[in-house]
Design an enzyme around this catalytic site. Structure first.
Site, short mmCIF file in Angstrom:
data_model
loop_
_atom_site.label_atom_id
_atom_site.label_comp_id
_atom_site.label_asym_id
_atom_site.label_seq_id
_atom_site.Cartn_x
_atom_site.Cartn_y
_atom_site.Cartn_z
N LYS A 99 1.16 4.23 7.12
CA LYS A 99 0.61 5.16 6.13
C LYS A 99 1.16 6.57 6.38
CE LYS A 99 -2.52 2.31 4.24
NZ LYS A 99 -1.89 1.12 4.89
N SER A 119 0.82 -1.21 0.00
CA SER A 119 0.00 0.00 0.00
C SER A 119 0.86 1.27 0.00
CB SER A 119 -0.92 0.01 1.22
OG SER A 119 -0.18 0.15 2.40
#
Lengths: 202, 202
Positions: free
Chosen positions: B161, B124
């Site tokens: 993230k 991701s």
DNA sequence: TACGATAGAGAACATTCGTTCCATAAGGGT
DNA sequence: ACCCTTATGGAACGAATGTTCTCTATCGTA
């Protein structure tokens, strides 16, 4: 059995003490006197420190030099490597099942004597996750396989690219759509192959 | 002018002494007492050692910790760094890359007790050059700034993230077009921020 | 709750530490 | 050859070191 953890009386407490010692050593490259350690850890007596050092010695985190000076061991610098997901308890729990200890240098550099570090310049390999400013760990050798990321000498300049090959021979493949493959005119000299990458944020 | 070299009375001699000290330190990660140093260098008196240490301190090779313990400085390790056989054309880049650190661990981990290593799962964050299997160096703390890459707790799971923010509040930004930003429902818990990356090839 | 193990406090101790002073030897520069 | 700087030897000294011993507080376990 006799594990490292068992060798330390109160694992949590001693782990915390060890942490502070590690931080201090990271700052000053020296282990202070028992008096100072006691001060640092909130202990009022040197005997408590003495006992702690005995425990840490048993556990293999510190040792005495031949001159009876306290010094860190290899284990002193090891860190836990945890896999996602990280267990809920957290603070670096010594869970042998899912974590191993190692130093980054050991992990990346098996052969120190012929390994060098090079700072990456440019974006030509950005699609391989190699960014401008990253440090490439390069093992020096003249042979490489197709698919390796190599440091090669082209036109008297060093470049970092993937080694490729087609019917016409070897070539150097950038990982960036803006760059074209390089087909060396007069032979290709491999300086070394990339075995690791280190990046620092901020 | 006052150069480093001039600061050392007899450069050649002191350089040799320094070398032996460096060797000793490489073996034991500790600087011995004046008596032992004298022994090691063939000096019969501690006063000679005391003078030598004063010279080395002036020249910036060693220093006193706040606790008045002798410790090596960055410059102390210069030799080992300069030793890298860097071919002509391979710029000082290799040096400049980590010029101030002896080891990669030191380079990436200023606060050992606060830092953990986590293996990255999934892609991701692949557009930020963070790949599946890479090792993230994470400094544990609860505060982060927008733009930091953070390890956060969402739905009882840990994710890596970028921390973002817009009018509606904080969110977690993946770096992969296939993933959507995450807007935490009930608050956002920051576990730590990513300060480094380590990748090993093959 | 009581017990046992152990971390830590506190003090006494011999040893070792690094500093300092003075004297001597060794070079380097003029 | 001379002087002048500096490295080293040698001894004395107070301060700091780490060990050891005894005693108390604390915590986990039965």
């Amino acid at each position: 059995m006799f594990s490292i953890v068992q060798a330390m009386g109160n694992p949590n407490r001693d782990q915390e003490y060890l942490g502070k010692l590690q931080d201090y050593y990271a700052d000053y490259r020296s282990i202070p006197s028992y008096a100072v350690i006691g001060d640092m850890l909130g202990m009022a007596s040197k005997s408590a420190v003495s006992a702690l050092i005995k425990r840490l010695t048993l556990a293999g985190y510190v040792e005495m030099t031949p001159d009876k000076r306290l010094a860190p061991t290899k284990r002193f610098f090891e860190r836990e490597l945890a896999d996602f997901p990280i267990p809920a308890g957290m603070p670096a729990a010594a869970n042998d099942a899912m974590s191993e200890s190692l130093t980054i240098d050991e992990y990346l550099i098996p052969k120190p004597s012929n390994t060098i570090m090079v700072r990456v310049k440019g974006d030509s390999m950005i699609d391989a996750g190699i960014h401008d400013g990253d440090i490439a760990i390069v093992e020096k050798r003249h042979a490489a396989s197709v698919g390796d990321i190599v440091v090669a000498v082209v036109d008297n300049e060093y470049t970092l690219k993937e080694l490729g090959r087609d019917r016409q021979g070897y070539m150097l493949l950038p990982h960036n759509a803006d760059y074209a493959p390089i087909r060396p005119q007069e032979g290709l000299e491999i300086f070394g192959i990339m075995v690791g990458l280190v990046r620092k944020y901020r």
